[in-house]
Design a protein around this motif. Structure first.
Motif, mmCIF file in Angstrom:
data_model
loop_
_atom_site.group_PDB
_atom_site.id
_atom_site.type_symbol
_atom_site.label_atom_id
_atom_site.label_comp_id
_atom_site.label_asym_id
_atom_site.label_seq_id
_atom_site.Cartn_x
_atom_site.Cartn_y
_atom_site.Cartn_z
ATOM 1 N N GLY A 151 0.806 -1.214 0.000
ATOM 2 C CA GLY A 151 0.000 0.000 0.000
ATOM 3 C C GLY A 151 0.836 1.260 0.000
ATOM 4 O O GLY A 151 0.498 2.253 -0.662
ATOM 5 N N THR A 205 0.699 4.002 -2.975
ATOM 6 C CA THR A 205 0.365 5.384 -2.639
ATOM 7 C C THR A 205 1.483 6.336 -3.004
ATOM 8 O O THR A 205 1.244 7.453 -3.473
ATOM 9 C CB THR A 205 0.046 5.497 -1.143
ATOM 10 O OG1 THR A 205 -0.966 4.547 -0.797
ATOM 11 C CG2 THR A 205 -0.445 6.885 -0.796
ATOM 12 N N ASP A 256 1.539 7.395 -6.587
ATOM 13 C CA ASP A 256 0.351 8.115 -7.069
ATOM 14 C C ASP A 256 0.782 9.468 -7.631
ATOM 15 O O ASP A 256 1.350 10.296 -6.906
ATOM 16 C CB ASP A 256 -0.628 8.315 -5.911
ATOM 17 C CG ASP A 256 -1.940 8.921 -6.388
ATOM 18 O OD1 ASP A 256 -2.092 9.111 -7.610
ATOM 19 O OD2 ASP A 256 -2.800 9.200 -5.539
ATOM 20 N N ASP A 271 -4.396 0.859 7.366
ATOM 21 C CA ASP A 271 -4.528 2.117 6.626
ATOM 22 C C ASP A 271 -3.989 1.974 5.204
ATOM 23 O O ASP A 271 -4.642 2.377 4.230
ATOM 24 C CB ASP A 271 -3.775 3.213 7.382
ATOM 25 C CG ASP A 271 -3.987 4.588 6.774
ATOM 26 O OD1 ASP A 271 -4.848 4.724 5.892
ATOM 27 O OD2 ASP A 271 -3.274 5.520 7.177
ATOM 28 N N ALA A 272 -2.790 1.403 5.080
ATOM 29 C CA ALA A 272 -2.193 1.251 3.746
ATOM 30 C C ALA A 272 -2.988 0.291 2.875
ATOM 31 O O ALA A 272 -3.170 0.520 1.674
ATOM 32 C CB ALA A 272 -0.753 0.764 3.885
ATOM 33 N N ASP A 321 -6.097 1.936 1.559
ATOM 34 C CA ASP A 321 -5.775 2.890 0.492
ATOM 35 C C ASP A 321 -5.674 2.196 -0.864
ATOM 36 O O ASP A 321 -6.050 2.758 -1.902
ATOM 37 C CB ASP A 321 -4.457 3.610 0.812
ATOM 38 C CG ASP A 321 -4.619 4.625 1.928
ATOM 39 O OD1 ASP A 321 -5.765 5.011 2.217
ATOM 40 O OD2 ASP A 321 -3.602 5.025 2.524
ATOM 41 N N GLU A 337 -9.183 1.231 -2.191
ATOM 42 C CA GLU A 337 -9.951 2.361 -2.711
ATOM 43 C C GLU A 337 -9.744 2.565 -4.214
ATOM 44 O O GLU A 337 -10.572 3.203 -4.869
ATOM 45 C CB GLU A 337 -9.572 3.639 -1.965
ATOM 46 C CG GLU A 337 -10.044 3.655 -0.518
ATOM 47 C CD GLU A 337 -9.602 4.910 0.197
ATOM 48 O OE1 GLU A 337 -8.936 5.752 -0.436
ATOM 49 O OE2 GLU A 337 -9.921 5.052 1.395
ATOM 50 N N GLU A 371 -15.648 3.489 -1.358
ATOM 51 C CA GLU A 371 -14.444 4.252 -1.014
ATOM 52 C C GLU A 371 -14.693 5.159 0.185
ATOM 53 O O GLU A 371 -13.827 5.323 1.048
ATOM 54 C CB GLU A 371 -13.990 5.075 -2.215
ATOM 55 C CG GLU A 371 -12.728 5.887 -1.951
ATOM 56 C CD GLU A 371 -12.318 6.697 -3.163
ATOM 57 O OE1 GLU A 371 -11.378 7.506 -3.041
ATOM 58 O OE2 GLU A 371 -12.940 6.532 -4.237
ATOM 59 N N ASP A 393 -12.691 5.057 3.722
ATOM 60 C CA ASP A 393 -12.130 6.240 4.372
ATOM 61 C C ASP A 393 -12.624 6.368 5.804
ATOM 62 O O ASP A 393 -11.880 6.747 6.707
ATOM 63 C CB ASP A 393 -12.490 7.506 3.586
ATOM 64 C CG ASP A 393 -11.635 7.677 2.346
ATOM 65 O OD1 ASP A 393 -10.531 7.100 2.312
ATOM 66 O OD2 ASP A 393 -12.076 8.369 1.413
ATOM 67 N N THR A 416 -10.713 3.987 8.064
ATOM 68 C CA THR A 416 -9.351 4.460 8.301
ATOM 69 C C THR A 416 -9.324 5.608 9.301
ATOM 70 O O THR A 416 -8.532 5.612 10.254
ATOM 71 C CB THR A 416 -8.710 4.908 6.978
ATOM 72 O OG1 THR A 416 -8.699 3.811 6.072
ATOM 73 C CG2 THR A 416 -7.291 5.383 7.212
ATOM 74 N N GLN A 417 -10.189 6.603 9.085
ATOM 75 C CA GLN A 417 -10.174 7.789 9.943
ATOM 76 C C GLN A 417 -10.738 7.510 11.335
ATOM 77 O O GLN A 417 -10.355 8.184 12.297
ATOM 78 C CB GLN A 417 -10.991 8.911 9.282
ATOM 79 C CG GLN A 417 -10.434 9.377 7.956
ATOM 80 C CD GLN A 417 -9.062 10.002 8.103
ATOM 81 O OE1 GLN A 417 -8.753 10.636 9.114
ATOM 82 N NE2 GLN A 417 -8.213 9.810 7.111
#
Length: 390
Positions: free
Chosen positions: A29, A33, A36, A87-88, A91, A94, A102, A106, A109-110
Motif C-alpha cells: 500500500g 500510494t 500516485d 490504513d495502507a 488505500d 480504494e 471508497e 475512508d 481508516t479515519q
C-alpha cells in the motif's frame, strides 16, 4: 516416518506469518500510494515513518507473541503496526471500488486511529513488565482506560466532520458526537496519568530483575517527549515534513526496549547501551562540526580552486581525530552516565599497576578482595590459595 509438531511448537510460527502478511500489505500500500501521481501525494518522509512503524512494532510484536503469548504486553506492541497496515491496505482497495465503498473505507481508516496509540499509552505503563497492574487496587485503571478508548473511538467515528469536506455516512448529531469525544478524552487523560503514577509506584517498589526491566522501559519512553517537542518545532519551520519522522523514530525505540526487558536479553547492559549511544552521538556531532568548519569555514577564506584540497584535508582531519576523540568522549560519558563501570575499570587498572610492584602475599590478598568488592559487589568473598609443593 512422519513427524508432527506440537501445538506449542506451531504457536511460534503464526505471529510471524501474520506479521509478515501485514508487513507485505503495508509495504504494498505504501508503494502504490507513493507512486500516485496526483498532486498533494505523500511526502517521502511520511513514507519512511510508515515503514518504520510497521517494521518495528510488527517485528517486536511477532518476537513477543512467539515467545511470550501469555504476556499482555505481547498483544499491545503490534497495535500501531496493525493500524498502519490497515490504513495502507485500505488505500489500495480504494483504487478498485466505487465512490460509495471508497467513502466507507475512508471512514474505517479515519475512525480507527483512536484505539491504537491511546490503548498503548494507557495499558503499556500500567501492565509492564509483569502483564498485570502493580496491585489489584489499580484494576480500575484498566476499566477506565477501556471505557476511554471505546468512547473516544465511537465519538470520532460518529463525528459529522470526520471526512470533511465529504459527509460522514455514520454521522449522528454533532453535539452527541462531541459529548462522546469529550468524555472519552477526559477519561483518557485520567487513565494516562493514573497509569504513569502506577509505573512510578512499581519502579519505587521494584528490586533486582524487575528494576532493570523498568529501567529499560523508562529509558525508551523518556525519548518520546523530547522527540515530540522537536516535532512541534519542526512543524513550524521549513522542515515540517520531518516532524513525524523524528517522532516515529523515538516511538520505534520503545517496542525494542520493551522486548529486551520482557525477554531479559542483555538486560543488564542498559547503562552500557546508553553511554555508547551518547558517546557516538557526541562524537558524530564533533566530527561533523570539524568537517563543516574545514570545508565551509576555511573554504570561504580561500579561492574556489582549493575546494578539493579542503575536502581531502577535512576528511583526513576527521579520520585522525576519530580514535582520540572517541576515547576522550567515552571516558567523560562513562564518568557521568555509567559511573559504576567507570569506577570498576579504574579499580582494575589501579590493581593491575600495584600487582606489578607488590611482593607481600598478605597485602596482595587484601587488595584483591578490595578490588573484587568494588567491581563485582558480591555478598561474600573468600580467597583460596594452593600451597606450593616441595
Amino acid at each position: 516416518m512422519t513427524t508432527s509438531h506440537s501445538p506449542e511448537h506451531r504457536s511460534r510460527y503464526w505471529p510471524w506469518v501474520v506479521a509478515l502478511s501485514l508487513t507485505a500489505v503495508a509495504l504494498g500500500g505504501i508503494v502504490v500510494t507513493a507512486r500516485d501521481p496526483a498532486p498533494g501525494g505523500p511526502h517521502p518522509a511520511s513514507t519512511v515513518v510508515s515503514v518504520l512503524l510497521v517494521v518495528t512494532f510488527l517485528g517486536t510484536g511477532a518476537v513477543m507473541l512467539s515467545r511470550r503469548p501469555d504476556h499482555a504486553v505481547s498483544w499491545l506492541l503490534p497495535l500501531p503496526g496493525v493500524y498502519v497496515a490497515l490504513d495502507a491496505g485500505l488505500d489500495v482497495l480504494e483504487l478498485f471500488v466505487g465512490p460509495s465503498t471508497e467513502l466507507w473505507l475512508d471512514w474505517v481508516t479515519q475512525a480507527s486511529w483512536a484505539w491504537t496509540f491511546p490503548t498503548l499509552a494507557i495499558f503499556l505503563p500500567l501492565l509492564f513488565p509483569t502483564g498485570a497492574p502493580p496491585t489489584p487496587r489499580w484494576r480500575w485503571v484498566l476499566w477506565t482506560g477501556a471505557a476511554a478508548v471505546l468512547l473516544l473511538t465511537t465519538g470520532n467515528a460518529l463525528n459529522p466532520d470526520l471526512l470533511k469536506p465529504a459527509a460522514n455516512p455514520a454521522a449522528i448529531g454533532e453535539g452527541a458526537a462531541e459529548a462522546l469525544t469529550a468524555t472519552g478524552g477526559g477519561l483518557l487523560l485520567l487513565s494516562f496519568v493514573a497509569a504513569a503514577v502506577s509505573a512510578v509506584v512499581r519502579y519505587r517498589r521494584s528490586r533486582g530483575v524487575e528494576r532493570q526491566q523498568l529501567r529499560w522501559f523508562v529509558r525508551g519512553a523518556a525519548i518520546v517527549p523530547f522527540a515530540w517537542i522537536n516535532a512541534i518545532v519542526l512543524e513550524h519551520g521549513p522542515y515540517q515534513q520531518f516532524g513525524g519522522l523524528v517522532l516515529a523514530g523515538s516511538l520505534a525505540v520503545l517496542p525494542v526496549a520493551v522486548t529486551v526487558a520482557v525477554l531479559r536479553y542483555r538486560l543488564y547492559d542498559i547503562d552500557r547501551l546508553v553511554s555508547r549511544t551518547l558517546s557516538y552521538a557526541l562524537l558524530s556531532g564533533v566530527l561533523v562540526g570539524v568537517y563543516a568548519l574545514g570545508v565551509l569555514g576555511v573554504g570561504a577564506l580561500l579561492p574556489g580552486e582549493s575546494s578539493d584540497l579542503l575536502v581531502a584535508g577535512s576528511t583526513l582531519a576527521v579520520a585522525a581525530l576519530f580514535r582520540p576523540l572517541r576515547s576522550r568522549i567515552q571516558s567523560v560519558v562513562d564518568r557521568r552516565f555509567n559511573r559504576s563501570r567507570y569506577d570498576a575499570a579504574r579499580t582494575i587498572e589501579a590493581f593491575g599497576a600495584r600487582l606489578r610492584d607488590e611482593v607481600d602475599l598478605g597485602s596482595l590478598s587484601q587488595e584483591l578482595r578490595a578490588a573484587v568488592d568494588v567491581t563485582l559487589q558480591p555478598r561474600v568473598t573468600s580467597l583460596w590459595l594452593r600451597e606450593g609443593g616441595a
